[in-house]
Design a protein around this motif. Structure first.
Motif, mmCIF file in Angstrom:
data_model
loop_
_atom_site.group_PDB
_atom_site.id
_atom_site.type_symbol
_atom_site.label_atom_id
_atom_site.label_comp_id
_atom_site.label_asym_id
_atom_site.label_seq_id
_atom_site.Cartn_x
_atom_site.Cartn_y
_atom_site.Cartn_z
ATOM 1 N N ILE A 34 27.866 91.493 53.176
ATOM 2 C CA ILE A 34 27.728 90.747 54.426
ATOM 3 C C ILE A 34 29.032 90.856 55.206
ATOM 4 O O ILE A 34 30.097 91.139 54.646
ATOM 5 C CB ILE A 34 27.368 89.275 54.152
ATOM 6 N N GLN A 35 28.926 90.599 56.492
ATOM 7 C CA GLN A 35 30.076 90.718 57.380
ATOM 8 C C GLN A 35 30.257 89.428 58.173
ATOM 9 O O GLN A 35 29.277 88.842 58.646
ATOM 10 C CB GLN A 35 29.883 91.895 58.354
ATOM 11 N N CYS A 36 31.521 89.000 58.288
ATOM 12 C CA CYS A 36 31.817 87.800 59.076
ATOM 13 C C CYS A 36 31.636 88.124 60.550
ATOM 14 O O CYS A 36 32.151 89.136 61.043
ATOM 15 C CB CYS A 36 33.256 87.326 58.807
ATOM 16 N N ASP A 37 30.857 87.286 61.243
ATOM 17 C CA ASP A 37 30.566 87.538 62.654
ATOM 18 C C ASP A 37 31.723 87.187 63.569
ATOM 19 O O ASP A 37 31.632 87.439 64.777
ATOM 20 C CB ASP A 37 29.330 86.732 63.077
ATOM 21 N N ALA A 61 16.429 76.591 67.247
ATOM 22 C CA ALA A 61 16.505 77.130 68.613
ATOM 23 C C ALA A 61 16.826 78.605 68.633
ATOM 24 O O ALA A 61 16.732 79.253 69.669
ATOM 25 C CB ALA A 61 17.559 76.361 69.426
ATOM 26 N N SER A 62 17.243 79.156 67.502
ATOM 27 C CA SER A 62 17.619 80.565 67.463
ATOM 28 C C SER A 62 16.372 81.435 67.441
ATOM 29 O O SER A 62 15.456 81.212 66.667
ATOM 30 C CB SER A 62 18.481 80.839 66.225
ATOM 31 N N GLU A 63 16.339 82.462 68.303
ATOM 32 C CA GLU A 63 15.224 83.387 68.344
ATOM 33 C C GLU A 63 15.423 84.569 67.409
ATOM 34 O O GLU A 63 14.502 85.328 67.167
ATOM 35 C CB GLU A 63 15.030 83.903 69.783
ATOM 36 N N ASN A 64 16.659 84.782 66.899
ATOM 37 C CA ASN A 64 16.934 85.921 66.028
ATOM 38 C C ASN A 64 16.505 85.602 64.610
ATOM 39 O O ASN A 64 16.500 84.453 64.181
ATOM 40 C CB ASN A 64 18.421 86.280 66.064
ATOM 41 N N SER A 65 16.152 86.663 63.892
ATOM 42 C CA SER A 65 15.714 86.472 62.509
ATOM 43 C C SER A 65 16.895 86.290 61.573
ATOM 44 O O SER A 65 16.733 85.742 60.486
ATOM 45 C CB SER A 65 14.879 87.687 62.066
ATOM 46 N N THR A 66 18.057 86.791 61.962
ATOM 47 C CA THR A 66 19.233 86.684 61.099
ATOM 48 C C THR A 66 20.106 85.539 61.575
ATOM 49 O O THR A 66 20.233 85.288 62.777
ATOM 50 C CB THR A 66 20.026 87.991 61.148
ATOM 51 N N GLU A 67 20.707 84.859 60.597
ATOM 52 C CA GLU A 67 21.605 83.739 60.895
ATOM 53 C C GLU A 67 23.040 84.225 60.766
ATOM 54 O O GLU A 67 23.381 84.945 59.826
ATOM 55 C CB GLU A 67 21.351 82.600 59.896
ATOM 56 N N PRO A 68 23.940 83.904 61.700
ATOM 57 C CA PRO A 68 25.342 84.366 61.602
ATOM 58 C C PRO A 68 26.035 83.776 60.385
ATOM 59 O O PRO A 68 25.755 82.643 59.959
ATOM 60 C CB PRO A 68 25.971 83.878 62.907
ATOM 61 N N TRP A 69 26.941 84.571 59.827
ATOM 62 C CA TRP A 69 27.707 84.117 58.658
ATOM 63 C C TRP A 69 29.198 84.235 58.969
ATOM 64 O O TRP A 69 29.640 85.193 59.630
ATOM 65 C CB TRP A 69 27.373 84.976 57.436
ATOM 66 N N ASP A 72 35.374 81.466 55.051
ATOM 67 C CA ASP A 72 35.940 80.113 55.013
ATOM 68 C C ASP A 72 37.100 79.953 55.987
ATOM 69 O O ASP A 72 37.276 78.881 56.575
ATOM 70 C CB ASP A 72 36.421 79.797 53.590
ATOM 71 N N ALA A 73 37.926 80.996 56.184
ATOM 72 C CA ALA A 73 39.051 80.889 57.114
ATOM 73 C C ALA A 73 38.582 80.726 58.548
ATOM 74 O O ALA A 73 39.149 79.941 59.311
ATOM 75 C CB ALA A 73 39.949 82.122 56.988
ATOM 76 N N CYS A 74 37.502 81.431 58.928
ATOM 77 C CA CYS A 74 36.969 81.285 60.279
ATOM 78 C C CYS A 74 36.292 79.933 60.463
ATOM 79 O O CYS A 74 36.329 79.351 61.557
ATOM 80 C CB CYS A 74 35.984 82.423 60.581
ATOM 81 N N LYS A 75 35.660 79.422 59.390
ATOM 82 C CA LYS A 75 35.049 78.095 59.479
ATOM 83 C C LYS A 75 36.098 77.014 59.733
ATOM 84 O O LYS A 75 35.851 76.067 60.482
ATOM 85 C CB LYS A 75 34.284 77.787 58.200
ATOM 86 N N CYS A 76 37.270 77.169 59.122
ATOM 87 C CA CYS A 76 38.333 76.176 59.313
ATOM 88 C C CYS A 76 39.182 76.470 60.534
ATOM 89 O O CYS A 76 40.018 75.640 60.922
ATOM 90 C CB CYS A 76 39.224 76.128 58.071
ATOM 91 N N ILE A 234 26.731 83.044 68.622
ATOM 92 C CA ILE A 234 27.645 83.068 67.483
ATOM 93 C C ILE A 234 28.784 82.065 67.686
ATOM 94 O O ILE A 234 29.198 81.371 66.755
ATOM 95 C CB ILE A 234 28.176 84.498 67.284
ATOM 96 N N THR A 235 29.265 81.974 68.905
ATOM 97 C CA THR A 235 30.340 81.004 69.183
ATOM 98 C C THR A 235 29.856 79.580 68.968
ATOM 99 O O THR A 235 30.577 78.734 68.404
ATOM 100 C CB THR A 235 30.839 81.189 70.623
ATOM 101 N N ALA A 236 28.652 79.285 69.384
ATOM 102 C CA ALA A 236 28.111 77.944 69.167
ATOM 103 C C ALA A 236 27.948 77.652 67.680
ATOM 104 O O ALA A 236 28.270 76.551 67.212
ATOM 105 C CB ALA A 236 26.762 77.813 69.889
ATOM 106 N N ARG A 237 27.452 78.626 66.918
ATOM 107 C CA ARG A 237 27.327 78.417 65.473
ATOM 108 C C ARG A 237 28.698 78.231 64.822
ATOM 109 O O ARG A 237 28.845 77.425 63.910
ATOM 110 C CB ARG A 237 26.611 79.626 64.845
ATOM 111 N N LEU A 238 29.682 78.971 65.299
ATOM 112 C CA LEU A 238 31.021 78.846 64.728
ATOM 113 C C LEU A 238 31.579 77.444 64.969
ATOM 114 O O LEU A 238 32.228 76.863 64.075
ATOM 115 C CB LEU A 238 31.941 79.910 65.336
ATOM 116 N N GLN A 239 31.322 76.876 66.126
ATOM 117 C CA GLN A 239 31.778 75.513 66.390
ATOM 118 C C GLN A 239 31.083 74.516 65.466
ATOM 119 O O GLN A 239 31.703 73.554 64.987
ATOM 120 C CB GLN A 239 31.509 75.158 67.864
ATOM 121 N N GLN A 240 29.810 74.729 65.182
ATOM 122 C CA GLN A 240 29.093 73.841 64.255
ATOM 123 C C GLN A 240 29.668 73.946 62.841
ATOM 124 O O GLN A 240 29.868 72.939 62.154
ATOM 125 C CB GLN A 240 27.603 74.184 64.254
#
Length: 584
Positions: A34-37, A61-69, A72-76, A234-240
């Motif tokens: 997998i790759q970090c988005d 609300a996402s229309e894409n079949s894949t969920e961004p991943w 841990d460093a990007c999450k924080c 992806i930016t919105a998911r990253l904020q979540q």
């Protein structure tokens, strides 16, 4: 021209993803790469401990079949620095103390533990021996300043004394992993270049270079490949994810801290070395000059060099904390005093303006007073002419110089019209800092302590027997040594006595003729008469005045003549003298 190997690696990057932990390129459904988005790092799900159900946020609300991943460093939302090696590339895991380490470093460094083996988190470094920090020098580090940072592992070949960082060994393709069928207590090991398999090392080195080339692609090029709508999603998911990570960090239990202090050399921290290098760069200090210690080459070669760890005792920690509190209090006090000073300076400026206005009004009143005095004197003269008599001018109409108060009013001293409230410096001609003005007792001028040459640091003490003079008055008084001044007139008209300066007594040799000096002699007296003392001159012979009775006894009691006296010459200047000006 472009290199063919570079073109081949670029084509491979576009189709094949490489895990940055095991450097493998096999991607299966059970263990997918997998790759970090956000940062673009690639890793196996098993190598990073990814659980699809717990580590993802499903969005209706996402229309894409894949969920961004995201890693841990990007999450924080941090740019971490590894505590076990100086390299900054790769994928990280957070420790229980809030630090960050590479996943590959945590796997290969002995003593590092995981709280959850499946998820490989949190990482615990307290079980590792802290004496390993900076104990060995990496043989693969390109920068010698980072060779002793972090923790180095050794070659697993027997009797081999090669040491290197885990990420440095990964760059050279030296890391190995036991097969799943093998039952080994520590399945992660490494060999040096001399003991590693040449073919295994070759393909790992090739995959590592391909991975680095892919990771060095700019973020702008990756953004061009993604659509704007997908990038916004992806930016919105990253904020979540970051909000969830911040909540989990605040609610998680506090990590266990050992009671005993675990000292660690400052030079073993790569982040500290980078900050010190940045500080040296800003200060203009060269960091390329490092003295090479060749005296301890034998001890560093066999790896038995001992480093003394700093002892952080409880007293030192208490002193350090108390010192920080004192520094904070002093800074607050300085800020408070500065505010008070600014306030007082503003008030002083306002008072100076009012003082100048009052001085102008006083000057106008003095001019008006002089005009009225002149008119009064003219009227008084007219009245004297009318009655044909000379009348005494009243004290009110007299000029200020001629007016002298009576003894009841204060003696015969002259009275000033108005005493000065603010004094001006005789050098800078300014009236600020009145508390730093010093009065010269000779010229009666005020001087700032800082305007004097040399400047004074404090007010000199004045007593009844001593007074202070400025440098000009002091030089004028010291240059006129021969002057005999009994009375001195000051600028205000008053007179004061001054100590009379006398010439030093000069030595006169015996060769020069001196004035006859009177020498007292003891005269003969009878009983009941008063004792008298006669005087004779040195030129006269004392034998002419001695009575007859004593003349007969003189040969017996006669003293040594002066010619026989040894005390007729000074031992220092070798000049002639006698008993009057020589001391034995």
């Amino acid at each position: 021209m472009l290199d063919k190997s570079h073109i081949w690696s670029t084509q491979k990057m576009d189709h094949i993803l490489i895990c940055c932990v095991c450097l493998g390129d096999n991607s299966e459904d059970a263990d997918e790469i997998i790759q970090c988005d956000n940062c673009g790092v690639t890793v196996h799900e098993g190598c990073y401990g990814v659980d699809g159900e717990s580590d993802s946020i499903m969005s209706s609300a996402s229309e894409n079949s894949t969920e961004p991943w995201f890693c841990d460093a990007c999450k924080c939302g941090v740019s971490p620095s590894c505590e076990l090696c100086p390299n900054q590339d790769g994928i990280f895991k957070e420790t229980d103390a809030g630090r960050w380490v590479h996943v590959v470093c945590a796997l290969y460094v002995p003593g590092v533990a995981f709280g959850d083996i499946d998820k490989l988190r949190p990482v615990t470094l307290t079980e590792m021996n802290y004496s390993k920090y900076g104990a060995k020098e990496c043989s693969f580090c390109e920068d010698p300043r980072f060779a002793r940072t972090g923790v180095c592992i050794s070659c697993d070949a027997g009797m081999c004394r090669a040491y290197f960082h885990v990420t440095c060994a990964q760059r050279e393709g030296l890391l190995s992993e036991a097969a799943a069928e093998e039952d080994i207590a520590d399945p992660f090991f490494a060999y040096c270049k001399q003991h590693a398999d040449r073919f295994d090392r070759k393909w790992k080195r090739k995959n590592y270079l391909a991975l680095q080339s892919y990771c060095k692609m700019s973020l702008q090029e990756r953004e061009k490949q993604l659509a704007r709508e997908a990038q916004g999603r992806i930016t919105a998911r990253l904020q979540q994810y970051r909000a969830k990570a911040e909540l989990a960090r605040n609610t998680r239990p506090q990590a266990w801290v050992p009671r005993e202090k675990l000292p660690r050399p400052l030079t073993s921290s790569a982040s500290a070395i980078r900050k010190l290098m940045r500080k040296a760069e800003l200060m203009g200090i060269s960091t390329d000059i490092f003295p090479v210690d060749t005296s301890d080459t034998s001890s560093s070669a066999d790896g038995r060099r001992k480093h003394k760890q700093p002892a952080l005792t409880a007293d030192f920690v208490n002193y350090y904390l108390e010192r920080n509190m004192c520094v904070i209090q002093i800074q607050e006090n300085i800020a408070e005093q500065k505010n008070i000073k600014d306030k007082l300076e503003n008030e002083q400026e306002k008072l100076h303006v009012e003082y100048n206005k009052l001085c102008e009004s006083i000057e106008e009143l003095q001019n008006l007073n002089s005009q009225l005095r002149d008119e009064g004197q003219a009227l008084w003269t007219l009245l004297s002419k009318i009655i044909a008599q000379k009348l005494n001018m009243p004290a009110v109409l007299r000029a200020p110089k001629e007016r002298r108060p009576s003894k009841k009013e204060g003696g015969t001293q002259k009275t000033s019209v108005l005493p000065a409230v603010l004094y001006s410096c005789g050098i800078c001609k300014k009236n600020h800092d009145q508390h730093l003005l010093l009065l010269c007792d000779t010229c009666k001028l005020h001087y700032h302590l800082g305007c004097l040459d040399p400047p004074l640091t404090r007010m000199p003490k004045k007593t009844k027997n001593s007074y202070w003079q400025c440098s000009e008055c002091d030089q004028a008084g010291s240059s006129d040594m021969e002057a005999d001044i009994a009375m001195e007139t000051l600028p205000d008209g008053t007179k004061r006595s001054r100590r009379q300066i006398k010439e030093p007594i000069k030595f006169v040799p015996q060769d020069l003729t001196l004035e006859p000096k009177k020498i007292p002699i003891r005269s003969t007296r009878t009983r009941g008469q008063k004792r008298k003392r006669d005087f004779i001159f040195e030129d006269e012979k004392p034998e002419e005045r001695i009575p007859r009775e004593r003349r007969q006894r003189q040969p017996v009691l006669q003293k040594k003549p002066k010619s026989d006296d040894l005390r007729t010459e000074c031992a220092t200047c070798k000049g002639p003298g006698d008993n009057e000006n020589l001391v034995r």
